[in-house]
Design a protein around this motif. Sequence first.
Motif, PDB file in Angstrom:
ATOM      1  N   CYS A 102      -1.348   4.106   7.485  1.00 56.02           N
ATOM      2  CA  CYS A 102      -2.644   4.109   7.087  1.00 56.02           C
ATOM      3  C   CYS A 102      -3.494   5.445   7.416  1.00 56.02           C
ATOM      4  O   CYS A 102      -4.281   5.864   6.817  1.00 56.02           O
ATOM      5  CB  CYS A 102      -3.430   3.029   7.322  1.00 56.02           C
ATOM      6  SG  CYS A 102      -2.792   1.411   6.552  1.00 56.02           S
ATOM      7  N   ILE A 146       0.810  -1.272   0.015  1.00 56.36           N
ATOM      8  CA  ILE A 146      -0.017   0.100   0.152  1.00 56.36           C
ATOM      9  C   ILE A 146       1.009   1.298   0.022  1.00 56.36           C
ATOM     10  O   ILE A 146       0.662   2.251  -0.817  1.00 56.36           O
ATOM     11  CB  ILE A 146      -1.024   0.024   1.048  1.00 56.36           C
ATOM     12  CG1 ILE A 146      -1.981  -1.010   0.900  1.00 56.36           C
ATOM     13  CG2 ILE A 146      -1.748   1.340   1.303  1.00 56.36           C
ATOM     14  CD1 ILE A 146      -2.897  -0.828  -0.332  1.00 56.36           C
ATOM     15  N   TYR A 179       2.584   0.383  10.095  1.00 53.74           N
ATOM     16  CA  TYR A 179       1.691   0.414   8.877  1.00 53.74           C
ATOM     17  C   TYR A 179       0.396   0.983   9.432  1.00 53.74           C
ATOM     18  O   TYR A 179      -0.069   1.772   8.537  1.00 53.74           O
ATOM     19  CB  TYR A 179       1.581  -1.276   8.520  1.00 53.74           C
ATOM     20  CG  TYR A 179       0.353  -1.593   7.541  1.00 53.74           C
ATOM     21  CD1 TYR A 179       0.488  -0.962   6.408  1.00 53.74           C
ATOM     22  CD2 TYR A 179      -0.766  -2.122   7.976  1.00 53.74           C
ATOM     23  CE1 TYR A 179      -0.604  -1.254   5.268  1.00 53.74           C
ATOM     24  CE2 TYR A 179      -1.765  -2.613   6.937  1.00 53.74           C
ATOM     25  CZ  TYR A 179      -1.691  -1.814   5.603  1.00 53.74           C
ATOM     26  OH  TYR A 179      -2.705  -2.060   4.819  1.00 53.74           O
ATOM     27  N   LYS A 180       0.008   0.867  10.355  1.00 52.65           N
ATOM     28  CA  LYS A 180      -1.101   1.460  11.045  1.00 52.65           C
ATOM     29  C   LYS A 180      -1.013   2.938  11.011  1.00 52.65           C
ATOM     30  O   LYS A 180      -2.018   3.740  10.620  1.00 52.65           O
ATOM     31  CB  LYS A 180      -1.544   0.964  12.252  1.00 52.65           C
ATOM     32  CG  LYS A 180      -2.866   1.705  12.878  1.00 52.65           C
ATOM     33  CD  LYS A 180      -3.274   1.199  14.328  1.00 52.65           C
ATOM     34  CE  LYS A 180      -4.349   1.622  14.845  1.00 52.65           C
ATOM     35  NZ  LYS A 180      -4.747   1.260  16.318  1.00 52.65           N
ATOM     36  N   TYR A 235      -6.063   4.997   4.840  1.00 57.47           N
ATOM     37  CA  TYR A 235      -6.523   3.696   4.302  1.00 57.47           C
ATOM     38  C   TYR A 235      -6.998   2.914   5.556  1.00 57.47           C
ATOM     39  O   TYR A 235      -6.570   3.571   6.882  1.00 57.47           O
ATOM     40  CB  TYR A 235      -5.408   3.064   3.756  1.00 57.47           C
ATOM     41  CG  TYR A 235      -4.463   3.708   2.700  1.00 57.47           C
ATOM     42  CD1 TYR A 235      -4.968   3.315   1.061  1.00 57.47           C
ATOM     43  CD2 TYR A 235      -3.687   4.756   2.625  1.00 57.47           C
ATOM     44  CE1 TYR A 235      -4.479   3.776   0.176  1.00 57.47           C
ATOM     45  CE2 TYR A 235      -3.097   5.401   1.451  1.00 57.47           C
ATOM     46  CZ  TYR A 235      -3.527   4.696   0.286  1.00 57.47           C
ATOM     47  OH  TYR A 235      -3.166   5.515  -0.640  1.00 57.47           O
ATOM     48  N   THR A 236      -7.572   2.017   5.322  1.00 58.73           N
ATOM     49  CA  THR A 236      -8.198   0.909   6.590  1.00 58.73           C
ATOM     50  C   THR A 236      -7.407  -0.410   6.609  1.00 58.73           C
ATOM     51  O   THR A 236      -7.321  -1.244   5.793  1.00 58.73           O
ATOM     52  CB  THR A 236      -9.749   0.440   6.245  1.00 58.73           C
ATOM     53  OG1 THR A 236     -10.564   1.707   6.168  1.00 58.73           O
ATOM     54  CG2 THR A 236     -10.278  -0.254   7.399  1.00 58.73           C
ATOM     55  N   PRO A 237      -6.633  -0.436   7.643  1.00 55.12           N
ATOM     56  CA  PRO A 237      -5.615  -1.682   7.674  1.00 55.12           C
ATOM     57  C   PRO A 237      -6.681  -2.920   8.148  1.00 55.12           C
ATOM     58  O   PRO A 237      -7.542  -2.840   8.702  1.00 55.12           O
ATOM     59  CB  PRO A 237      -4.642  -1.029   8.952  1.00 55.12           C
ATOM     60  CG  PRO A 237      -5.350  -0.209   9.861  1.00 55.12           C
ATOM     61  CD  PRO A 237      -6.150   0.567   8.752  1.00 55.12           C
TER      62      PRO A 237
END
Length: 298
Positions: free
Chosen positions: A239, A38, A235-236, A272-274
């Motif tokens: 996002c 992503i 990553y979270k 974005y939605t993890p």
Amino acid sequence: MADRVVSEVEWIFLKTLSAKNRFPPLFVVGAPRCGTTIPLLHLVNTFEFSYFPNISKRNPQHPLIAATLGALIWDYTPTTESNYGVVKGPMAPSDGWQIFHRWFPRYDHSEQVDTESLSDLRRMVAFLEFLMGGPFLNKNNNNSTRIQELSQLFPRSLFVHIRRNPRDAVASLIRAREEKGVSPDEWWGVAPPHRHDTAPTGTVERSVLQVCEVDDHIRNSLQEISEYRRFGVWYKSFCEKPERLERWVEDKYDDFGSDFVRHANKPTRTAYTPSSSWKSLSISTRNQVEKLLSIHCR
């Protein structure tokens, strides 16, 4: 026969190219299933980058000719959709595994890196910069354990390290192994370098070792590189606020005096939605993962 001739033509052409790169390349690194795709797609959709497109990956013996012909026929349509890191479309970005394997043996760190011909990789990158008009960008889990070699080859290279909650990464890896039918005594993706031939048999333990120890290897390798050239993000967090990564990348290329271009049709997506596969695991598997993480992850 024709394929061999085309490959020989490309190698002859490659030797005539300058190995000087206009831009520092950018490598997105991370352990398997840690969410590197992503961020890669967000950067490709936001800025003018060059990369090995899928058509080059499918023609690894002559990737530059494939990319040139592909650029004449197809465009890349911005997307955030992928299937285990694979993005559809001949001109969509790929990891370029089969191409990098010329120099970096696939997953096996006991084999020697072909350092004598590494300048050919630098020439390939220089050509892709010219063809696509921007810095070279790559996300390849195998290269996550080749940071030192890449840094030596590209002294100004930049690295973005994506990390993920180990529980989520391990759960995603276990699910991927099941869907792909991977044997419990095999790796799926890059292995911890020192465990290539000494790993235990078992899907859960291999998955935990892979996530924890590859991430450790990345962090240790990045410690040898100037802090200025590296950026780490969970990553979270990415996002939730992808613009932080955007700003870091843009500032770095501005500092290098690069003619770095932001797409006029920049995507409006600002978050974005993890996802997480953690709850899809059985309670016994979750307990086993938690126990192993307490031993192997730091």
